[in-house]
Motif scaffolding. Sequence first.
Motif, PDB file in Angstrom:
ATOM      1  N   THR A   1      18.005   5.169  -9.266  1.00  0.00           N
ATOM      2  CA  THR A   1      18.221   4.026  -8.371  1.00  0.00           C
ATOM      3  C   THR A   1      17.030   3.761  -7.473  1.00  0.00           C
ATOM      4  O   THR A   1      16.689   2.599  -7.199  1.00  0.00           O
ATOM      5  N   TYR A   2      16.352   4.826  -7.045  1.00  0.00           N
ATOM      6  CA  TYR A   2      15.301   4.678  -6.040  1.00  0.00           C
ATOM      7  C   TYR A   2      13.892   4.915  -6.570  1.00  0.00           C
ATOM      8  O   TYR A   2      12.998   5.323  -5.846  1.00  0.00           O
ATOM      9  N   GLY A   3      13.693   4.634  -7.841  1.00  0.00           N
ATOM     10  CA  GLY A   3      12.340   4.555  -8.379  1.00  0.00           C
ATOM     11  C   GLY A   3      11.720   5.822  -8.885  1.00  0.00           C
ATOM     12  O   GLY A   3      10.593   5.785  -9.401  1.00  0.00           O
ATOM     13  N   GLY A   4      12.382   6.957  -8.750  1.00  0.00           N
ATOM     14  CA  GLY A   4      11.870   8.200  -9.316  1.00  0.00           C
ATOM     15  C   GLY A   4      10.543   8.662  -8.770  1.00  0.00           C
ATOM     16  O   GLY A   4       9.880   9.512  -9.377  1.00  0.00           O
ATOM     17  N   GLY A   5      10.119   8.132  -7.633  1.00  0.00           N
ATOM     18  CA  GLY A   5       8.825   8.525  -7.076  1.00  0.00           C
ATOM     19  C   GLY A   5       7.649   8.071  -7.911  1.00  0.00           C
ATOM     20  O   GLY A   5       6.529   8.572  -7.738  1.00  0.00           O
ATOM     21  N   ALA A   6       7.870   7.123  -8.822  1.00  0.00           N
ATOM     22  CA  ALA A   6       6.800   6.671  -9.711  1.00  0.00           C
ATOM     23  C   ALA A   6       5.811   5.781  -8.958  1.00  0.00           C
ATOM     24  O   ALA A   6       6.194   4.981  -8.113  1.00  0.00           O
ATOM     25  N   ASN A   7       4.530   5.950  -9.287  1.00  0.00           N
ATOM     26  CA  ASN A   7       3.487   5.105  -8.692  1.00  0.00           C
ATOM     27  C   ASN A   7       3.446   3.749  -9.386  1.00  0.00           C
ATOM     28  O   ASN A   7       3.393   3.672 -10.620  1.00  0.00           O
ATOM     29  N   GLU A   8       3.466   2.702  -8.591  1.00  0.00           N
ATOM     30  CA  GLU A   8       3.363   1.338  -9.110  1.00  0.00           C
ATOM     31  C   GLU A   8       2.563   0.499  -8.124  1.00  0.00           C
ATOM     32  O   GLU A   8       2.599   0.748  -6.912  1.00  0.00           O
ATOM     33  N   LEU A   9       1.855  -0.494  -8.636  1.00  0.00           N
ATOM     34  CA  LEU A   9       1.149  -1.426  -7.768  1.00  0.00           C
ATOM     35  C   LEU A   9       2.176  -2.241  -7.003  1.00  0.00           C
ATOM     36  O   LEU A   9       3.079  -2.837  -7.584  1.00  0.00           O
ATOM     37  N   GLN A  10       2.056  -2.267  -5.676  1.00  0.00           N
ATOM     38  CA  GLN A  10       3.050  -2.934  -4.840  1.00  0.00           C
ATOM     39  C   GLN A  10       2.860  -4.453  -4.861  1.00  0.00           C
ATOM     40  O   GLN A  10       1.767  -4.962  -5.150  1.00  0.00           O
ATOM     41  N   ASP A  11       3.922  -5.152  -4.566  1.00  0.00           N
ATOM     42  CA  ASP A  11       3.880  -6.614  -4.541  1.00  0.00           C
ATOM     43  C   ASP A  11       2.873  -7.107  -3.502  1.00  0.00           C
ATOM     44  O   ASP A  11       2.763  -6.542  -2.407  1.00  0.00           O
ATOM     45  N   GLY A  12       2.144  -8.162  -3.860  1.00  0.00           N
ATOM     46  CA  GLY A  12       1.179  -8.740  -2.947  1.00  0.00           C
ATOM     47  C   GLY A  12      -0.235  -8.235  -3.141  1.00  0.00           C
ATOM     48  O   GLY A  12      -1.165  -8.713  -2.478  1.00  0.00           O
ATOM     49  N   PHE A  13      -0.432  -7.276  -4.038  1.00  0.00           N
ATOM     50  CA  PHE A  13      -1.763  -6.729  -4.298  1.00  0.00           C
ATOM     51  C   PHE A  13      -2.115  -6.945  -5.766  1.00  0.00           C
ATOM     52  O   PHE A  13      -1.265  -6.814  -6.642  1.00  0.00           O
ATOM     53  N   ASN A  14      -3.388  -7.270  -6.024  1.00  0.00           N
ATOM     54  CA  ASN A  14      -3.817  -7.426  -7.411  1.00  0.00           C
ATOM     55  C   ASN A  14      -4.331  -6.096  -7.950  1.00  0.00           C
ATOM     56  O   ASN A  14      -4.532  -5.134  -7.197  1.00  0.00           O
ATOM     57  N   LYS A  15      -4.563  -6.065  -9.247  1.00  0.00           N
ATOM     58  CA  LYS A  15      -4.947  -4.811  -9.897  1.00  0.00           C
ATOM     59  C   LYS A  15      -6.307  -4.312  -9.433  1.00  0.00           C
ATOM     60  O   LYS A  15      -6.548  -3.106  -9.372  1.00  0.00           O
ATOM     61  N   GLY A  16      -7.211  -5.249  -9.101  1.00  0.00           N
ATOM     62  CA  GLY A  16      -8.508  -4.835  -8.593  1.00  0.00           C
ATOM     63  C   GLY A  16      -8.391  -4.092  -7.278  1.00  0.00           C
ATOM     64  O   GLY A  16      -9.085  -3.079  -7.051  1.00  0.00           O
ATOM     65  N   THR A  17      -7.522  -4.568  -6.405  1.00  0.00           N
ATOM     66  CA  THR A  17      -7.297  -3.894  -5.130  1.00  0.00           C
ATOM     67  C   THR A  17      -6.699  -2.512  -5.341  1.00  0.00           C
ATOM     68  O   THR A  17      -7.103  -1.534  -4.707  1.00  0.00           O
ATOM     69  N   GLY A  18      -5.733  -2.427  -6.250  1.00  0.00           N
ATOM     70  CA  GLY A  18      -5.119  -1.139  -6.541  1.00  0.00           C
ATOM     71  C   GLY A  18      -6.109  -0.149  -7.119  1.00  0.00           C
ATOM     72  O   GLY A  18      -6.138   1.025  -6.725  1.00  0.00           O
TER      73      GLY A  18
ATOM     74  N   GLU B   1      -7.484   3.459  -5.452  1.00  0.00           N
ATOM     75  CA  GLU B   1      -7.434   4.748  -6.134  1.00  0.00           C
ATOM     76  C   GLU B   1      -8.818   5.380  -6.235  1.00  0.00           C
ATOM     77  O   GLU B   1      -8.971   6.598  -6.088  1.00  0.00           O
ATOM     78  N   ILE B   2      -9.846   4.564  -6.469  1.00  0.00           N
ATOM     79  CA  ILE B   2     -11.216   5.089  -6.554  1.00  0.00           C
ATOM     80  C   ILE B   2     -11.643   5.676  -5.214  1.00  0.00           C
ATOM     81  O   ILE B   2     -12.124   6.814  -5.134  1.00  0.00           O
ATOM     82  N   ILE B   3     -11.482   4.896  -4.153  1.00  0.00           N
ATOM     83  CA  ILE B   3     -11.931   5.345  -2.835  1.00  0.00           C
ATOM     84  C   ILE B   3     -11.098   6.529  -2.348  1.00  0.00           C
ATOM     85  O   ILE B   3     -11.632   7.508  -1.801  1.00  0.00           O
TER      86      ILE B   3
ATOM     87  N   TRP C   1      -2.574   3.051 -16.301  1.00  0.00           N
ATOM     88  CA  TRP C   1      -4.024   3.157 -16.505  1.00  0.00           C
ATOM     89  C   TRP C   1      -4.771   3.231 -15.180  1.00  0.00           C
ATOM     90  O   TRP C   1      -5.800   3.929 -15.067  1.00  0.00           O
ATOM     91  N   MET C   2      -4.259   2.540 -14.188  1.00  0.00           N
ATOM     92  CA  MET C   2      -4.905   2.486 -12.875  1.00  0.00           C
ATOM     93  C   MET C   2      -4.973   3.869 -12.234  1.00  0.00           C
ATOM     94  O   MET C   2      -5.939   4.199 -11.537  1.00  0.00           O
ATOM     95  N   PHE C   3      -3.968   4.689 -12.513  1.00  0.00           N
ATOM     96  CA  PHE C   3      -3.868   5.994 -11.879  1.00  0.00           C
ATOM     97  C   PHE C   3      -4.587   7.083 -12.669  1.00  0.00           C
ATOM     98  O   PHE C   3      -4.519   8.266 -12.294  1.00  0.00           O
TER      99      PHE C   3
END
Length: 282
Positions: A150-167, A171-173, A246-248
């Motif tokens: 129900t609560y997402g399993g602690g999985a990492n996901e790009l949050q709403d309002g951010f593009n993939k480049g920002t994500g 992660e790089i920094i 892939w981002m992670f």
Amino acid sequence: MVKDVEMAAGRDYHDPPPAPLIDSEELTQWSFYRALIAEFIATLLFLYVTVLTVIGYRVQTDPLKNTVDPDCGGVGILGIAWAFGGMIFILVYCTAGISGGHINPAVTFGLFLGRKVSLVRAVMYMVAQCLGAICGCGLVKGFQKSYYNTYGGGANELQDGFNKGTGLGAEIIGTFVLVYTVFSATDPKRNARDSHVPVLAPLPIGFAVFMVHLATIPITGTGINPARSFGAAVIYNKDKAWDDQWMFWVGPFIGAAIAAIYHQYILRAGAMKGLGSFRSNA
């Protein structure tokens, strides 16, 4: 006087030899397999405690579940960041003398590029870390299956309002900060030169994880650890978690590579040493 002390310290200090690229003899040593077990168990415990903290926070902030105290906000982002940073501090402290306390494929990759571990050890560490992460998340789901799903399993996901480049940039920094701290806190030259400054390596490493989580939880949920992201994605197994996976991996590996190059070849002047050695031989 200070200059003389620094020169004396410089004469007494010798860089440890770089780890061989491929060291097949490690496969015959019990200490190698003991290190793999330590990495597996440490990553399992890391995911078990931190994912439970994330899920617990989401349960506490769910108005349908929190009927006792509607104003209670749970542990919040600060508490989640403390859980991740605190567990890294504890587990690095416990396993540093056995496996080096990597608990993160990005850290292992950075140390491999810095010639601190062999290719064989690096690959096997990453396998052990990923398996430990899967098992840690599996334990969480086994104990709290309904909450986990129900609560997402602690999985990492790009949050709403951010593009993939920002994500990806986050992660790089974030991983750069972590791996740079690992190199600095474990630098034998620094320990020899600055012996008057006691450094408990797990402490700055844990604080680096804590600070990065404060900054990037609102963006990606904070990966900076491919095993952590992979283990949660495997057990949660939802499209969004896999689409952003892939981002992670790409982000942390790029950040770790930059940190290794920066520390070894700029701060430690590895490039100049190599050039000087080449000139003297010529």
